[in-house]
Motif scaffolding. Structure first.
Motif, PDB file in Angstrom:
ATOM      1  N   THR A  24       0.844  -1.196   0.000  1.00 44.02           N
ATOM      2  CA  THR A  24       0.000   0.000   0.000  1.00 44.02           C
ATOM      3  C   THR A  24       0.877   1.243   0.000  1.00 44.02           C
ATOM      4  OG1 THR A  24      -1.449  -1.296   1.399  1.00 44.02           O
ATOM      5  CG2 THR A  24      -2.053   0.996   1.116  1.00 44.02           C
ATOM      6  N   PHE A 185       7.838  -0.211   7.331  1.00 46.60           N
ATOM      7  CA  PHE A 185       6.831   0.850   7.162  1.00 46.60           C
ATOM      8  C   PHE A 185       5.605   0.255   6.475  1.00 46.60           C
ATOM      9  CE2 PHE A 185      10.705   3.221   7.687  1.00 46.60           C
ATOM     10  CZ  PHE A 185      10.311   4.354   8.402  1.00 46.60           C
ATOM     11  N   VAL A 188      -0.481   0.909   8.733  1.00 49.59           N
ATOM     12  CA  VAL A 188      -1.004   1.172  10.082  1.00 49.59           C
ATOM     13  C   VAL A 188       0.183   1.655  10.931  1.00 49.59           C
ATOM     14  CG1 VAL A 188      -2.987  -0.407  10.019  1.00 49.59           C
ATOM     15  CG2 VAL A 188      -0.727  -1.299  10.643  1.00 49.59           C
ATOM     16  N   GLY A 190       1.606   0.762  13.620  1.00 53.86           N
ATOM     17  CA  GLY A 190       2.398  -0.164  14.439  1.00 53.86           C
ATOM     18  C   GLY A 190       1.648  -1.464  14.619  1.00 53.86           C
ATOM     19  N   ASP A 195      -6.230  -6.652  14.780  1.00 56.31           N
ATOM     20  CA  ASP A 195      -6.206  -5.938  13.497  1.00 56.31           C
ATOM     21  C   ASP A 195      -7.065  -4.670  13.599  1.00 56.31           C
ATOM     22  OD1 ASP A 195      -6.465  -5.014  10.938  1.00 56.31           O
ATOM     23  OD2 ASP A 195      -6.681  -7.001  10.031  1.00 56.31           O
ATOM     24  N   ASN A 197      -8.084  -2.743  11.472  1.00 52.55           N
ATOM     25  CA  ASN A 197      -9.084  -2.630  10.409  1.00 52.55           C
ATOM     26  C   ASN A 197     -10.327  -3.472  10.706  1.00 52.55           C
ATOM     27  OD1 ASN A 197      -7.771  -0.791   8.678  1.00 52.55           O
ATOM     28  ND2 ASN A 197      -6.351  -2.419   8.084  1.00 52.55           N
ATOM     29  N   VAL A 223       0.738  -8.067   9.843  1.00 53.16           N
ATOM     30  CA  VAL A 223       1.556  -6.854   9.890  1.00 53.16           C
ATOM     31  C   VAL A 223       3.054  -7.194   9.804  1.00 53.16           C
ATOM     32  CG1 VAL A 223       1.501  -6.746  12.438  1.00 53.16           C
ATOM     33  CG2 VAL A 223       1.818  -4.650  11.104  1.00 53.16           C
TER      34      VAL A 223
HETATM   35  P1  ADP Z   1       2.264  -4.301   3.853  1.00 54.77           P
HETATM   36  O1  ADP Z   1       1.657  -4.298   2.497  1.00 54.77           O
HETATM   37  O2  ADP Z   1       2.768  -2.976   4.289  1.00 54.77           O
HETATM   38  O3  ADP Z   1       3.255  -5.404   4.047  1.00 54.77           O
HETATM   39  P2  ADP Z   1       0.265  -5.861   5.220  1.00 54.77           P
HETATM   40  O4  ADP Z   1      -1.101  -5.771   4.612  1.00 54.77           O
HETATM   41  O5  ADP Z   1       1.056  -7.083   4.937  1.00 54.77           O
HETATM   42  O6  ADP Z   1       1.053  -4.546   4.849  1.00 54.77           O
HETATM   43  O7  ADP Z   1       0.167  -5.695   6.812  1.00 54.77           O
HETATM   44  C1  ADP Z   1      -0.482  -4.585   7.377  1.00 54.77           C
HETATM   45  C2  ADP Z   1      -1.903  -4.970   7.742  1.00 54.77           C
HETATM   46  O8  ADP Z   1      -1.842  -5.938   8.791  1.00 54.77           O
HETATM   47  C3  ADP Z   1      -2.729  -3.861   8.345  1.00 54.77           C
HETATM   48  O9  ADP Z   1      -3.355  -3.089   7.344  1.00 54.77           O
HETATM   49  C4  ADP Z   1      -3.731  -4.614   9.208  1.00 54.77           C
HETATM   50  O10 ADP Z   1      -4.987  -4.758   8.566  1.00 54.77           O
HETATM   51  C5  ADP Z   1      -3.119  -6.007   9.345  1.00 54.77           C
HETATM   52  N1  ADP Z   1      -3.021  -6.451  10.741  1.00 54.77           N
HETATM   53  C6  ADP Z   1      -3.466  -7.654  11.201  1.00 54.77           C
HETATM   54  N2  ADP Z   1      -3.262  -7.760  12.504  1.00 54.77           N
HETATM   55  C7  ADP Z   1      -2.650  -6.621  12.908  1.00 54.77           C
HETATM   56  C8  ADP Z   1      -2.177  -6.153  14.165  1.00 54.77           C
HETATM   57  N3  ADP Z   1      -2.276  -6.891  15.274  1.00 54.77           N
HETATM   58  N4  ADP Z   1      -1.604  -4.922  14.225  1.00 54.77           N
HETATM   59  C9  ADP Z   1      -1.494  -4.173  13.102  1.00 54.77           C
HETATM   60  N5  ADP Z   1      -1.935  -4.560  11.883  1.00 54.77           N
HETATM   61  C10 ADP Z   1      -2.497  -5.777  11.782  1.00 54.77           C
END
Ligand code: ADP
Ligand code: ASP
Ligand code: MG
Length: 416
Positions: A24, A185, A188, A190, A195, A197, A223
């Motif tokens: 993203t 990075f 979200v 951190g 989740d 979302n 994440v």
């Molecule tokens: P990226 O494309 O940056 O690798 P990801 O989609 O793989 O991002 O990971 C980020 C997503 O992880 C967040 O948008 C969120 O929906 C999801 N997520 C699931 N569990 C958690 C959590 N405990 N804390 C933060 N994000 C989480």
């Protein structure tokens, strides 16, 4: 021997950060330009940086779907060749955006860096990272922009590290370069108690232990990729999750301090789109189970929450990703003549909700509370499994939001 970081300090070298940007974060030209602006500012401030990029959001799915138009089960080597290309687009764009801002930058594939993996196509593990090329670029003041998610096997074939694997690339580079910190990075700010979302009351954690983070990641908190957490713990890489879009300290993954582990629930991890397959054993036999699970393992199917119960007949159940259901049913059908397998049942649209502790959970007590909380919501638990620091439950997917909200509230995860 002094570490690279200590040597750097002695030579008055600036800090070295490996910064990984997810799909993203690099999802459009505007976003790449905005990130390049920040990376350029850090560069001007004298920071040494190695950048790792994922494919632009949706790109890896698009590539998988393209392959799917030719064959449902593409040759794993060719699938890796196909899906590794998404990252090549984003590294080239990022390098160009940096160069436009006067920052010398060079995009590099996994092969150019020499990220060595085993030959497990689609889910390869990093075995070694050569640092010569990266060190040379850093010493010349050039910012390396490395493709995440990919490596090369001993034959020189392209391999990929599993979905979300760019996190692992970043950690492996940080370990090999003894970077001061590996910064992931994302979209979200951190790591949250659940989740964010899905659960609006989820709270950002300022830190979390490696063991809790690993369990959260393994159980579905995407994440961070679980391999990246395990790799960082093993090679003692300081690891932090931060927002690509807003300022903040993010979440630091910390080495466990046994004295501080109190056995409380610290987070809820979710893994959706599961199916449960059950079958009766006509005659109890370990050989039947051994042959069946070997067949499933050979075609790369991961099973979870395996249970074997006995009432009138012996019955075996396990969960799988829903996308594998057709394949698993076909395998069961194929072996049902030769092995002692009776009726096969399946359920779809299930989800696993796992409570993760910051140390050994008092599981009987936690289980009692969970059954009470979910019972009051009229939510039936289909399967339960536990290990030292987690309790996992399988429920119907349409109860997910209500279950997470009730558990999050009851275990006071929204409170400090
Ligand atoms: P990226 O494309 O940056 O690798 P990801 O989609 O793989 O991002 O990971 C980020 C997503 O992880 C967040 O948008 C969120 O929906 C999801 N997520 C699931 N569990 C958690 C959590 N405990 N804390 C933060 N994000 C989480
Ligand atoms: N592009 C890959 C994926 O979508 C790897 C990653 O994003 O980390 O899974
Ligand atoms: Mg990710």
């Amino acid at each position: 021997m002094p570490t690279q970081a200590a040597l750097g300090e002695a030579l008055n070298l600036s800090k070295l950060y490996v910064k990984k940007f997810g799909g993203t974060s690099v999802g459009s030209i505007e976003r790449i330009e905005a990130l390049a602006e920040k990376i350029a500012a850090s560069h001007q401030a004298g920071e040494r940086q190695v950048i790792v990029c994922s494919a632009m959001a949706g790109e890896t799915n698009r590539l998988i779907a393209l392959g799917g138009q030719i064959t449902a089960y593409g040759d794993p080597r060719e699938m890796d060749m196909l899906i590794s290309t998404g990252e090549q687009v984003s590294i080239a764009l990022m390098a160009m955006a940096l160069q436009k801002r006067g920052v010398p930058a060079r995009s590099l594939t996994g092969d150019q860096v020499q990220i060595h993996t085993n030959s497990h196509f689609g889910r390869a593990s990093i075995e070694k990272v050569d640092t010569d090329y990266l060190q040379q670029l850093l010493s010349e003041g050039i910012v390396p922009v490395v493709a995440g998610f990919q490596g090369r096997n001993p034959q020189g074939d392209v391999t990929t590290l599993g979905r979300g694997g760019s996190d692992t690339t970043a950690v492996a580079l940080a370990a090999a370069l003894t970077a001061d910190e590996c910064q992931i990075f994302t979209d979200v700010p951190g790591v949250f108690t659940a989740d964010p979302n899905l659960e609006p009351a989820a709270r950002k954690l300022s830190n979390i232990s490696f063991s809790s983070m690993f369990e959260m990641a393994r159980l579905g908190a995407k994440v961070l990729h679980p391999d990246s957490v395990a790799y960082a713990e093993r090679y003692k890489v300081p690891l932090r999750v931060l927002s690509s879009f807003e300022a903040g300290e993010g979440t630091l993954i910390c080495f466990d301090d046994a004295t501080k582990l109190s056995g409380e629930v610290v987070g809820i991890a979710i893994s959706a789109d599961l199916a449960m397959v059950s079958f009766d054993e006509l005659e109890e036999s370990s050989d039947t189970l051994a042959s069946l699970f070997k067949r499933l393992a050979d075609i790369g199917i991961e099973t979870d929450l395996l249970s074997k119960t006995r009432s009138s007949a012996s019955s075996v159940s396990f969960t799988i990703s829903q996308s594998w259901l057709e394949r698993v049913l076909a395998e069961l059908d194929a072996v049902s003549q030769t092995l002692n397998i009776g009726a096969v049942y399946f359920e779809q649209d299930l989800v696993r909700v796992s409570l993760v502790g910051n140390g050994n959970l008092p599981k009987t007590e936690v289980a009692a509370r969970v059954f009470d909380i979910l019972g009051k919501q009229g939510i039936h638990v289909k399967l339960v499994s536990s290990s030292a620091i987690k309790l996992a439950l399988v429920i119907e997917q349409n109860h997910l939001q209500r279950a997470v909200c009730a558990l999050h509230h009851a275990f006071k995860l929204n409170e400090l």
